[in-house]
Design a protein around this motif. Sequence first.
Motif, short mmCIF file in Angstrom:
data_model
loop_
_atom_site.label_atom_id
_atom_site.label_comp_id
_atom_site.label_asym_id
_atom_site.label_seq_id
_atom_site.Cartn_x
_atom_site.Cartn_y
_atom_site.Cartn_z
N VAL A 89 16.54 -28.34 -4.82
CA VAL A 89 15.15 -28.82 -4.90
C VAL A 89 14.42 -28.00 -5.95
N GLU A 90 13.63 -28.65 -6.79
CA GLU A 90 12.83 -27.95 -7.79
C GLU A 90 11.41 -27.82 -7.26
N CYS A 91 10.90 -26.60 -7.27
CA CYS A 91 9.53 -26.35 -6.81
C CYS A 91 8.65 -26.24 -8.05
N ALA A 97 -3.34 -30.07 -15.42
CA ALA A 97 -2.59 -31.34 -15.44
C ALA A 97 -1.82 -31.48 -16.75
N ALA A 98 -0.54 -31.84 -16.65
CA ALA A 98 0.30 -32.10 -17.83
C ALA A 98 1.55 -32.85 -17.36
N GLY A 99 2.35 -33.27 -18.33
CA GLY A 99 3.68 -33.81 -18.04
C GLY A 99 3.69 -34.98 -17.08
N GLY A 128 17.03 -39.03 -12.08
CA GLY A 128 15.84 -38.59 -12.81
C GLY A 128 14.98 -37.60 -12.03
N ASP A 129 15.62 -36.72 -11.26
CA ASP A 129 14.89 -35.70 -10.47
C ASP A 129 13.69 -36.30 -9.73
N PRO A 130 13.91 -37.18 -8.76
CA PRO A 130 12.77 -37.86 -8.11
C PRO A 130 11.84 -36.93 -7.33
#
Length: 236
Positions: A89-91, A97-99, A128-130
């Motif tokens: 999991v990516e935290c 705000a960006a990306g 796609g890293d949901p």
Amino acid sequence: MEKRDELYRGKAKSVYQTDDADRLILLFRNDTSAFDGKRIEQLDRKGMVNNKFNAFIMQKLEAAGVPTQFDKLLGDNECLVKKLDMIPVECVVRNYAAGSLVKRLGVEEGIKLEPSTFELFLKNDEKGDPFINESHVVAFGWGTAEQLVEMKKLSLKVNEVLTQLFDEAGLLLVDFKLEFGVFHGQIVLGDEFSPDGCRLWDKQTREKMDKDRFRQGLGGVIEAYEEVAKRLGVPL
Ligand code: ADP
Ligand code: UDP
């Protein structure tokens, strides 16, 4: 420390076993990827810069009380780390705000987020890293509720420490991604912290000094990473 077989070859780093079952060697390559690996290019010096940048940041975090994987630098492109059982999991913590947040919500880039936001993404390039939430992590067994509490607490602590560190170097820490793993039962910060996995803007001009230069074809990617390293005092 003896380097043994390659355990895993990721998009930017290769991971090697060592003669110690509890330690791995991370090799930072020059490969630079974007859009979940759909675009990959070689950028001179990137492996070296990110390896040394990561070592510097991990040591600052450790000193501030964040448990990290980092043991020591082994050379220009390699470091020795604790072997973690990675949580897939990516935290992501955001201060501006960006990306993907801008795309998803249609908000204006650069809006200050108060409080800072905390988001989770599943580490899965094919999908796609949901974007996921905490109940998904527990329901699918990617991590426990207790581990999530710890990951969120540590992510916000990292934000506090690094926001100040970058501020003193004239940079805004816009957002960043962390990965955690388990080492002998404890949640530990793994993977890397470098301009590949965060957004950094010049405080005065808001010039982008991170991987968005690559994603957006702005040029001067490594020159920007080196400038950030110089401002922080990272020895290259
Ligand atoms: P990716 O897998 O996203 O292409 P990398 O090229 O950075 O990324 O590959 C490094 C891989 O090593 C990642 O999958 C990461 O989760 C894993 N990793 C990073 N640090 C550790 C660690 N300390 N212990 C075990 N695995 C790690
Ligand atoms: N990020 C990353 N790896 C990923 C996805 C995101 O390191 O697979 C970092 C990215 O560099 C940024 C932050 O996480 O600093 C937030 O990324 P975002 O969700 O905005 O996605 P992006 O549009 O950058 O893919």
